[in-house]
Design a protein around this motif. Structure first.
Motif, PDB file in Angstrom:
ATOM      1  N   ILE A  27       0.820  -1.219   0.000  1.00 37.55           N
ATOM      2  CA  ILE A  27       0.000   0.000   0.000  1.00 37.55           C
ATOM      3  C   ILE A  27       0.854   1.268   0.000  1.00 37.55           C
ATOM      4  O   ILE A  27       0.303   2.376  -0.094  1.00 37.55           O
ATOM      5  N   VAL A  64       7.893  -0.383   3.195  1.00 40.14           N
ATOM      6  CA  VAL A  64       8.670  -1.407   2.488  1.00 40.14           C
ATOM      7  C   VAL A  64       8.483  -2.747   3.183  1.00 40.14           C
ATOM      8  O   VAL A  64       8.361  -2.823   4.400  1.00 40.14           O
ATOM      9  N   ILE A  85      -3.362   2.058  13.719  1.00 43.47           N
ATOM     10  CA  ILE A  85      -2.263   2.070  12.760  1.00 43.47           C
ATOM     11  C   ILE A  85      -2.539   2.964  11.550  1.00 43.47           C
ATOM     12  O   ILE A  85      -1.625   3.519  10.959  1.00 43.47           O
ATOM     13  N   GLY A  86      -3.809   3.129  11.213  1.00 44.20           N
ATOM     14  CA  GLY A  86      -4.129   3.943  10.034  1.00 44.20           C
ATOM     15  C   GLY A  86      -3.858   5.425  10.243  1.00 44.20           C
ATOM     16  O   GLY A  86      -3.855   6.201   9.295  1.00 44.20           O
ATOM     17  N   HIS A  91       2.725   2.332   9.663  1.00 43.28           N
ATOM     18  CA  HIS A  91       2.270   1.012   9.214  1.00 43.28           C
ATOM     19  C   HIS A  91       3.201   0.414   8.159  1.00 43.28           C
ATOM     20  O   HIS A  91       4.013   1.109   7.551  1.00 43.28           O
ATOM     21  N   GLY A  92       3.047  -0.894   7.975  1.00 47.46           N
ATOM     22  CA  GLY A  92       3.840  -1.593   6.978  1.00 47.46           C
ATOM     23  C   GLY A  92       3.148  -1.601   5.626  1.00 47.46           C
ATOM     24  O   GLY A  92       2.217  -0.815   5.380  1.00 47.46           O
ATOM     25  N   SER A  93       3.591  -2.495   4.764  1.00 50.26           N
ATOM     26  CA  SER A  93       3.109  -2.499   3.384  1.00 50.26           C
ATOM     27  C   SER A  93       1.755  -3.185   3.235  1.00 50.26           C
ATOM     28  O   SER A  93       1.164  -3.155   2.160  1.00 50.26           O
ATOM     29  N   ALA A  94       1.258  -3.807   4.308  1.00 44.92           N
ATOM     30  CA  ALA A  94      -0.086  -4.418   4.334  1.00 44.92           C
ATOM     31  C   ALA A  94      -0.408  -5.190   3.056  1.00 44.92           C
ATOM     32  O   ALA A  94      -1.357  -4.844   2.339  1.00 44.92           O
ATOM     33  N   PRO A  95       0.340  -6.236   2.754  1.00 44.34           N
ATOM     34  CA  PRO A  95       0.097  -6.956   1.498  1.00 44.34           C
ATOM     35  C   PRO A  95      -1.328  -7.493   1.381  1.00 44.34           C
ATOM     36  O   PRO A  95      -1.837  -7.636   0.268  1.00 44.34           O
ATOM     37  N   ASP A  96      -1.981  -7.700   2.539  1.00 42.05           N
ATOM     38  CA  ASP A  96      -3.358  -8.243   2.488  1.00 42.05           C
ATOM     39  C   ASP A  96      -4.357  -7.305   1.830  1.00 42.05           C
ATOM     40  O   ASP A  96      -5.381  -7.744   1.318  1.00 42.05           O
ATOM     41  N   ILE A  97      -4.084  -6.013   1.846  1.00 40.50           N
ATOM     42  CA  ILE A  97      -5.047  -5.079   1.232  1.00 40.50           C
ATOM     43  C   ILE A  97      -4.422  -4.271   0.096  1.00 40.50           C
ATOM     44  O   ILE A  97      -5.036  -3.334  -0.423  1.00 40.50           O
ATOM     45  N   LYS A 121      -7.914   0.050  -0.348  1.00 40.50           N
ATOM     46  CA  LYS A 121      -8.576  -0.115   0.949  1.00 40.50           C
ATOM     47  C   LYS A 121      -7.794   0.548   2.075  1.00 40.50           C
ATOM     48  O   LYS A 121      -8.258   0.622   3.199  1.00 40.50           O
ATOM     49  N   ALA A 122      -6.557   0.962   1.788  1.00 42.94           N
ATOM     50  CA  ALA A 122      -5.701   1.502   2.858  1.00 42.94           C
ATOM     51  C   ALA A 122      -6.169   2.882   3.278  1.00 42.94           C
ATOM     52  O   ALA A 122      -6.582   3.693   2.439  1.00 42.94           O
ATOM     53  N   ASN A 123      -6.059   3.163   4.570  1.00 47.33           N
ATOM     54  CA  ASN A 123      -6.311   4.505   5.079  1.00 47.33           C
ATOM     55  C   ASN A 123      -5.046   5.348   4.834  1.00 47.33           C
ATOM     56  O   ASN A 123      -3.978   5.014   5.360  1.00 47.33           O
TER      57      ASN A 123
HETATM   58  P1  ATP Z   1       5.549  -4.461   9.061  1.00 46.63           P
HETATM   59  O1  ATP Z   1       6.373  -5.500   9.734  1.00 46.63           O
HETATM   60  O2  ATP Z   1       6.144  -3.954   7.786  1.00 46.63           O
HETATM   61  O3  ATP Z   1       5.083  -3.354   9.965  1.00 46.63           O
HETATM   62  P2  ATP Z   1       3.079  -5.902   9.367  1.00 46.63           P
HETATM   63  O4  ATP Z   1       2.466  -6.959   8.504  1.00 46.63           O
HETATM   64  O5  ATP Z   1       3.507  -6.219  10.747  1.00 46.63           O
HETATM   65  O6  ATP Z   1       4.237  -5.222   8.545  1.00 46.63           O
HETATM   66  P3  ATP Z   1       1.245  -3.923   8.490  1.00 46.63           P
HETATM   67  O7  ATP Z   1       1.725  -4.093   7.104  1.00 46.63           O
HETATM   68  O8  ATP Z   1       1.208  -2.533   9.013  1.00 46.63           O
HETATM   69  O9  ATP Z   1       2.063  -4.734   9.533  1.00 46.63           O
HETATM   70  O10 ATP Z   1      -0.204  -4.566   8.590  1.00 46.63           O
HETATM   71  C1  ATP Z   1      -0.807  -4.951   9.806  1.00 46.63           C
HETATM   72  C2  ATP Z   1      -2.321  -4.950   9.633  1.00 46.63           C
HETATM   73  O11 ATP Z   1      -2.789  -3.606   9.607  1.00 46.63           O
HETATM   74  C3  ATP Z   1      -2.784  -5.589   8.330  1.00 46.63           C
HETATM   75  O12 ATP Z   1      -3.985  -6.310   8.529  1.00 46.63           O
HETATM   76  C4  ATP Z   1      -3.036  -4.409   7.425  1.00 46.63           C
HETATM   77  O13 ATP Z   1      -4.028  -4.644   6.444  1.00 46.63           O
HETATM   78  C5  ATP Z   1      -3.487  -3.341   8.407  1.00 46.63           C
HETATM   79  N1  ATP Z   1      -3.083  -1.999   7.935  1.00 46.63           N
HETATM   80  C6  ATP Z   1      -1.840  -1.501   7.900  1.00 46.63           C
HETATM   81  N2  ATP Z   1      -1.820  -0.261   7.413  1.00 46.63           N
HETATM   82  C7  ATP Z   1      -3.097   0.065   7.128  1.00 46.63           C
HETATM   83  C8  ATP Z   1      -3.724   1.211   6.580  1.00 46.63           C
HETATM   84  N3  ATP Z   1      -3.037   2.307   6.232  1.00 46.63           N
HETATM   85  N4  ATP Z   1      -5.052   1.179   6.415  1.00 46.63           N
HETATM   86  C9  ATP Z   1      -5.763   0.104   6.773  1.00 46.63           C
HETATM   87  N5  ATP Z   1      -5.239  -1.022   7.288  1.00 46.63           N
HETATM   88  C10 ATP Z   1      -3.907  -1.061   7.464  1.00 46.63           C
END
Ligand code: ATP
Length: 350
Positions: free
Chosen positions: A39, A96, A266-267, A288-294, A299-301
């Motif tokens: 994201i 990243v 986190i958003g 927040h991280g790269s949130a590969p799930d969304i 969908k990201a905020n």
């Molecule tokens: P990292 O180790 O890089 O922080 P991670 O997987 O621990 O990665 P995130 O990538 O931040 O953490 O994702 C954690 C959860 O938060 C996921 O379910 C993701 O979809 C959700 N999430 C993260 N950022 C956002 C955002 N900007 N908007 C909505 N959901 C988010």
């Protein structure tokens, strides 16, 4: 290196105008953009949209870096890119991290390398609670347990030993502490040191002495001290006691995630990796991280990335634009919609 009257290293802090600002006719700030993975590019696009809507001109250069890039050709970050960045005003980074990349490759090779090589010695994270209270954590960003000191003996055998030391220099602790006092002076004149001096009797002692000595130079700033375990309780149960908190790298990493969890999630969590001496660019990124799930689904905020952009403008000397963007984000906290619709809503408030 400049020495002050007492023979200590003097750190120019919080220059009121950015050193790299061109004259007003050519007022575009030169900003390196690392959208990164997942994201990251989506939320950075909204941050740039909002900065433009605030009337601030940026001259941007994009860099394709992160986990996806590493999987393509093995490149993480080169010395040439780092050298190029030294002439930029700021770096604006999305996120990243890509599944399939071995742990540590991007963290150490990109994020920590930026922190160390560009001397981003303060990690600053603001927190806003329901109601009106807000506070800021200043985390030392280049030393402590993250300095990379240590190693293995007899790795892979039943007798394996791993050590990971915590590196604490007087200079490193003092400059972070001094930044905390300067920041407290611009707010409510209250600074809390968080450490674990009762158990970490060497590093804690160095931090405590540095804190108390610097405090003598800031008689107007009221000080407090919390052990980190107590601070975890107060962050949840009584965060109103805090205005500015200063702490070491590891404690700061954990406390800032806790702070994020109790203040909107986190958003909304923004951060700045600062070189307050302004000998090079500072880096601004959502927590927040790269949130590969969304990823790729809008969908990201984008609010955390937009607020990180506001922190960038504030540091570059554009306090009015930064305050307007922050207020616009506050007014859009209930907006629902796609990533770009939320960005549009914030931009429309400006
Ligand atoms: P990292 O180790 O890089 O922080 P991670 O997987 O621990 O990665 P995130 O990538 O931040 O953490 O994702 C954690 C959860 O938060 C996921 O379910 C993701 O979809 C959700 N999430 C993260 N950022 C956002 C955002 N900007 N908007 C909505 N959901 C988010």
């Amino acid at each position: 290196m400049a020495l002050d009257l007492r023979g200590r290293i003097a750190f120019p802090l919080l220059a009121t105008r950015p050193l790299f600002r061109r004259n007003d006719v050519l007022s575009n700030y030169r900003v390196a953009i690392v959208g990164g993975d997942g994201i990251g590019p989506e939320v950075i696009a909204e941050g740039l949209k909002v900065i433009e809507a605030a009337g601030i001109g940026l001259e941007t250069t994009e860099y394709d870096l992160g986990g996806s890039r590493y999987l393509q050709d093995g490149m993480v970050l080169t010395e040439d890119i780092l050298d190029e960045w030294r002439s930029f005003d700021a770096i604006y980074l999305g996120a990243v991290g890509t599944p399939g990349v071995p742990p540590g490759v991007i963290e150490r090779g990109l994020l920590l390398k930026m922190r160390f090589d560009l001397d981003l010695y303060v990690n600053q994270r603001p927190f806003k609670l329901d109601g009106s209270h807000d506070f800021i954590v200043v985390r030392e960003n280049t030393e402590g347990a993250y300095a990379g000191e240590g190693g293995f003996l007899r790795k892979g055998t039943p007798y394996e030993i791993a050590t990971q030391g915590s590196v604490n220099t007087r200079m490193g602790a003092e400059r972070a502490i001094r930044y905390g006092f300067e920041l407290a002076k611009t707010r409510n004149n209250h600074l809390t040191l968080v450490h674990k001096t009762n158990v970490l009797t060497f590093s804690g002692d160095l931090w405590e002495r540095a804190f108390n000595e610097v405090a003598e130079e800031y008689p107007e700033v009221e000080t407090a001290y919390n052990h980190v375990d107590a601070a975890c309780i107060y962050f949840v149960q009584d965060p109103q006691r805090y205005d500015v908190v200063v702490t070491d790298n590891l404690f700061g990493d954990i406390l800032t995630d806790l702070g994020g969890a109790v203040s909107g999630g986190i958003g909304l969590a923004a951060s700045a990796n600062l070189n307050p001496s302004r000998t090079g660019p500072s880096m601004f990124e959502p927590v927040h991280g790269s949130a590969p799930d969304i990823a790729g689904q809008q969908k990201a905020n984008p609010i955390a990335a937009i607020l990180s952009g506001a922190m960038m403008l504030d540091f570059l000397g554009e306090q009015n634009a930064a305050a307007k963007i922050t207020a616009a984000c506050d007014a859009c906290l209930d907006v629902t919609g796609s990533t770009s619709e939320i960005g549009d809503a914030v931009a429309a408030k400006l």
